[in-house]
Design an enzyme around this catalytic site. Structure first.
Site, PDB file in Angstrom:
ATOM      1  N   GLU A 106     -44.259 -14.831 -11.168  1.00 54.53           N
ATOM      2  CA  GLU A 106     -44.796 -13.980 -10.104  1.00 54.53           C
ATOM      3  C   GLU A 106     -46.161 -14.462  -9.614  1.00 54.53           C
ATOM      4  OE1 GLU A 106     -43.463 -12.926 -12.956  1.00 54.53           O
ATOM      5  OE2 GLU A 106     -42.229 -11.137 -12.655  1.00 54.53           O
ATOM      6  N   GLU A 121     -37.474  -9.985 -17.235  1.00 57.15           N
ATOM      7  CA  GLU A 121     -37.795  -8.620 -17.668  1.00 57.15           C
ATOM      8  C   GLU A 121     -36.522  -7.817 -17.955  1.00 57.15           C
ATOM      9  OE1 GLU A 121     -42.082  -7.819 -15.559  1.00 57.15           O
ATOM     10  OE2 GLU A 121     -40.369  -8.054 -14.238  1.00 57.15           O
ATOM     11  N   GLY A 155     -38.327 -10.564 -12.666  1.00 55.32           N
ATOM     12  CA  GLY A 155     -37.536  -9.380 -13.021  1.00 55.32           C
ATOM     13  C   GLY A 155     -36.291  -9.746 -13.824  1.00 55.32           C
ATOM     14  N   ALA A 201     -36.821 -10.427  -8.882  1.00 58.65           N
ATOM     15  CA  ALA A 201     -36.639  -9.426  -7.832  1.00 58.65           C
ATOM     16  C   ALA A 201     -36.463 -10.163  -6.511  1.00 58.65           C
ATOM     17  CB  ALA A 201     -37.855  -8.514  -7.785  1.00 58.65           C
TER      18      ALA A 201
HETATM   19  N1  DAK Z   1     -35.533 -13.597  -4.227  1.00 58.67           N
HETATM   20  C1  DAK Z   1     -34.825 -13.847  -3.099  1.00 58.67           C
HETATM   21  N2  DAK Z   1     -34.090 -14.967  -2.926  1.00 58.67           N
HETATM   22  C2  DAK Z   1     -34.092 -15.876  -3.914  1.00 58.67           C
HETATM   23  C3  DAK Z   1     -34.831 -15.692  -5.109  1.00 58.67           C
HETATM   24  C4  DAK Z   1     -35.589 -14.481  -5.252  1.00 58.67           C
HETATM   25  N3  DAK Z   1     -36.274 -14.172  -6.374  1.00 58.67           N
HETATM   26  N4  DAK Z   1     -34.650 -16.764  -5.892  1.00 58.67           N
HETATM   27  C5  DAK Z   1     -33.811 -17.584  -5.235  1.00 58.67           C
HETATM   28  N5  DAK Z   1     -33.473 -17.055  -4.040  1.00 58.67           N
HETATM   29  C6  DAK Z   1     -32.582 -17.609  -3.011  1.00 58.67           C
HETATM   30  C7  DAK Z   1     -33.304 -18.733  -2.258  1.00 58.67           C
HETATM   31  O1  DAK Z   1     -34.109 -18.216  -1.254  1.00 58.67           O
HETATM   32  C8  DAK Z   1     -32.110 -19.488  -1.740  1.00 58.67           C
HETATM   33  O2  DAK Z   1     -31.590 -18.812  -0.617  1.00 58.67           O
HETATM   34  P1  DAK Z   1     -31.290 -19.632   0.761  1.00 58.67           P
HETATM   35  O3  DAK Z   1     -32.541 -20.310   1.120  1.00 58.67           O
HETATM   36  O4  DAK Z   1     -30.188 -20.583   0.352  1.00 58.67           O
HETATM   37  O5  DAK Z   1     -30.849 -18.551   1.706  1.00 58.67           O
HETATM   38  C9  DAK Z   1     -31.089 -19.379  -2.850  1.00 58.67           C
HETATM   39  O6  DAK Z   1     -31.481 -18.239  -3.627  1.00 58.67           O
HETATM   40  C10 DAK Z   1     -31.064 -20.572  -3.777  1.00 58.67           C
HETATM   41  O7  DAK Z   1     -32.385 -20.827  -4.200  1.00 58.67           O
HETATM   42  P2  DAK Z   1     -33.088 -22.250  -4.128  1.00 58.67           P
HETATM   43  O8  DAK Z   1     -32.571 -23.038  -2.983  1.00 58.67           O
HETATM   44  O9  DAK Z   1     -34.542 -22.010  -4.180  1.00 58.67           O
HETATM   45  O10 DAK Z   1     -32.558 -22.895  -5.486  1.00 58.67           O
HETATM   46  P3  DAK Z   1     -33.255 -24.012  -6.368  1.00 58.67           P
HETATM   47  O11 DAK Z   1     -32.244 -24.384  -7.400  1.00 58.67           O
HETATM   48  O12 DAK Z   1     -33.863 -25.101  -5.536  1.00 58.67           O
HETATM   49  O13 DAK Z   1     -34.491 -23.271  -7.075  1.00 58.67           O
HETATM   50  C11 DAK Z   1     -35.528 -21.429  -8.328  1.00 58.67           C
HETATM   51  C12 DAK Z   1     -34.249 -22.264  -8.000  1.00 58.67           C
HETATM   52  C13 DAK Z   1     -35.124 -20.292  -9.199  1.00 58.67           C
HETATM   53  C14 DAK Z   1     -36.527 -22.329  -9.061  1.00 58.67           C
HETATM   54  C15 DAK Z   1     -36.161 -20.951  -6.989  1.00 58.67           C
HETATM   55  O14 DAK Z   1     -35.140 -20.317  -6.225  1.00 58.67           O
HETATM   56  C16 DAK Z   1     -37.244 -19.969  -7.212  1.00 58.67           C
HETATM   57  O15 DAK Z   1     -38.366 -20.343  -7.531  1.00 58.67           O
HETATM   58  N6  DAK Z   1     -36.948 -18.674  -7.009  1.00 58.67           N
HETATM   59  C17 DAK Z   1     -37.954 -17.621  -7.084  1.00 58.67           C
HETATM   60  C18 DAK Z   1     -38.320 -17.331  -8.504  1.00 58.67           C
HETATM   61  C19 DAK Z   1     -39.376 -16.252  -8.571  1.00 58.67           C
HETATM   62  O16 DAK Z   1     -40.504 -16.396  -8.077  1.00 58.67           O
HETATM   63  N7  DAK Z   1     -39.038 -15.123  -9.232  1.00 58.67           N
HETATM   64  C20 DAK Z   1     -39.943 -14.020  -9.374  1.00 58.67           C
HETATM   65  C21 DAK Z   1     -39.773 -13.070  -8.192  1.00 58.67           C
HETATM   66  S1  DAK Z   1     -40.886 -11.701  -8.246  1.00 58.67           S
HETATM   67  C22 DAK Z   1     -40.951  -4.258 -10.114  1.00 58.67           C
HETATM   68  C23 DAK Z   1     -39.940  -4.771 -10.888  1.00 58.67           C
HETATM   69  C24 DAK Z   1     -39.728  -6.135 -10.907  1.00 58.67           C
HETATM   70  C25 DAK Z   1     -40.464  -6.964 -10.127  1.00 58.67           C
HETATM   71  C26 DAK Z   1     -41.446  -6.455  -9.313  1.00 58.67           C
HETATM   72  C27 DAK Z   1     -41.695  -5.098  -9.302  1.00 58.67           C
HETATM   73  N8  DAK Z   1     -41.230  -2.862 -10.106  1.00 58.67           N
HETATM   74  C28 DAK Z   1     -40.496  -2.006 -11.015  1.00 58.67           C
HETATM   75  C29 DAK Z   1     -42.164  -2.320  -9.199  1.00 58.67           C
HETATM   76  C30 DAK Z   1     -40.170  -8.375 -10.163  1.00 58.67           C
HETATM   77  C31 DAK Z   1     -40.723  -9.288  -9.380  1.00 58.67           C
HETATM   78  C32 DAK Z   1     -40.184 -10.636  -9.344  1.00 58.67           C
HETATM   79  O17 DAK Z   1     -39.255 -10.968 -10.040  1.00 58.67           O
END
Ligand code: DAK
Length: 259
Positions: free
Chosen positions: A133, A113, A110, A67
């Site tokens: 998360e 998921e 997400g 997400a």
């Molecule tokens: N959200 C927003 N931006 C993201 C992102 C994300 N999840 N993942 C990556 N980006 C963006 C980065 O901020 C970056 O943007 P800039 O800084 O260039 O503007 C760009 O994508 C490239 O990312 P990185 O520079 O970080 O790329 P790397 O190759 O170094 O790293 C990575 C890749 C995937 C390991 C890293 O980006 C990362 O850790 N990303 C976050 C992964 C994460 O934590 N995902 C879980 C998010 S929470 C719900 C339904 C669903 C959910 C919640 C509620 N309901 C129905 C209520 C779900 C929640 C989640 O998924």
């Protein structure tokens, strides 16, 4: 419907629709609009008789990195309640046609998921699955704790959910999370192959069989068997059962019409 964050090809191949997530710079982070576009598109494709299977994919680097954290970061509990993202995910869950995820690169949070909302998953060797998360102070919110646990078992799911560690495509296949791991240049074409195989079956039988398999997650064995039997009988009311069995007897390929 104008689409900003996904691309849709309703007849990517005969009877096969393709949805491609299209926020490459953000690794296909699932913002609310993107999720709404998936929801509305699936609803439309689900009621289109020319479509028999639907593939959801991203790009080589990311299926979806979760997400959109930037969109979520400042929200309060009441904001989350009012946005009611669950109704979007619930609608996706209601898709009756077979859904196949074609995954390369990151399938996180997400994104993982969303894969698990699909009925089958084909992945490239570079795919990484995770529920990270916990690292940002929350936990899976779109079924990760339940679907992942049912797919790979308690201890492996616990490790992924409590540490946020990613698993490779090979590990995911070994654990039973995905169907197939293939080289990166063919992950989409392999997903299409699988979709075509399913699309060559009776669409009515596919729909009722999918319903019965999914029901096993919600019911006792006996309740599930009741549904299975009703669906089984129902298929004898249709033309495809007659065609399928007659084709077998005549040693020819069946021509299923979804009737
Ligand atoms: N959200 C927003 N931006 C993201 C992102 C994300 N999840 N993942 C990556 N980006 C963006 C980065 O901020 C970056 O943007 P800039 O800084 O260039 O503007 C760009 O994508 C490239 O990312 P990185 O520079 O970080 O790329 P790397 O190759 O170094 O790293 C990575 C890749 C995937 C390991 C890293 O980006 C990362 O850790 N990303 C976050 C992964 C994460 O934590 N995902 C879980 C998010 S929470 C719900 C339904 C669903 C959910 C919640 C509620 N309901 C129905 C209520 C779900 C929640 C989640 O998924």
């Amino acid at each position: 419907m104008s689409l900003e964050f996904i691309k849709v090809d309703k007849q990517y191949e005969e009877h096969i629709a393709l949805i491609q997530l299209n926020r490459p710079k953000e690794l296909n982070a699932l913002n609310l609009q993107l999720m709404g576009e998936i929801r509305d598109t699936l609803k439309e494709l689900d009621s289109d008789d020319s479509v028999r299977a639907i593939i959801i994919t991203g790009n080589e680097k990311a299926f979806a990195a979760g997400a959109d954290i930037k969109q979520m970061a400042g929200k309060t509990a009441i904001d989350m309640l009012n946005i009611d993202q669950f109704s979007t995910w619930d609608q996706i869950k209601k898709t009756k046609k077979p859904l196949i995820a074609a995954v390369s690169g990151f399938a996180l949070g997400g994104g993982c998921e969303l894969c698990m909302h699909c009925d089958m998953i084909v992945a490239s060797e570079t795919a990484k699955f995770g529920q990270p998360e916990i690292k940002i102070g929350v936990m899976p919110g779109a079924g990760g704790t339940q679907r992942l646990t049912k797919a790979i078992g308690k201890v492996k799911a616990m490790e992924m959910v409590l540490t946020g560690k990613f698993i490779s495509a090979e590990e995911a296949q070994g654990a039973g999370l995905i169907n197939k791991v293939v080289p990166v240049d063919v992950y989409l074409s392999e997903a299409v192959k699988l979709a075509k195989e399913v699309a060559s079956m009776s669409p009515v039988a596919v729909k009722l069989a999918k319903e019965a398999v999914l029901e096993s997650f919600n019911t006792s064995l006996d309740e599930g068997l009741v549904l299975e039997r009703k669906n089984f009988y129902l298929l004898f009311a249709g033309e495809d059962q007659k065609e399928g069995m007659q084709a077998f007897i005549e040693k020819r390929k069946p021509n299923f019409k979804g009737k």
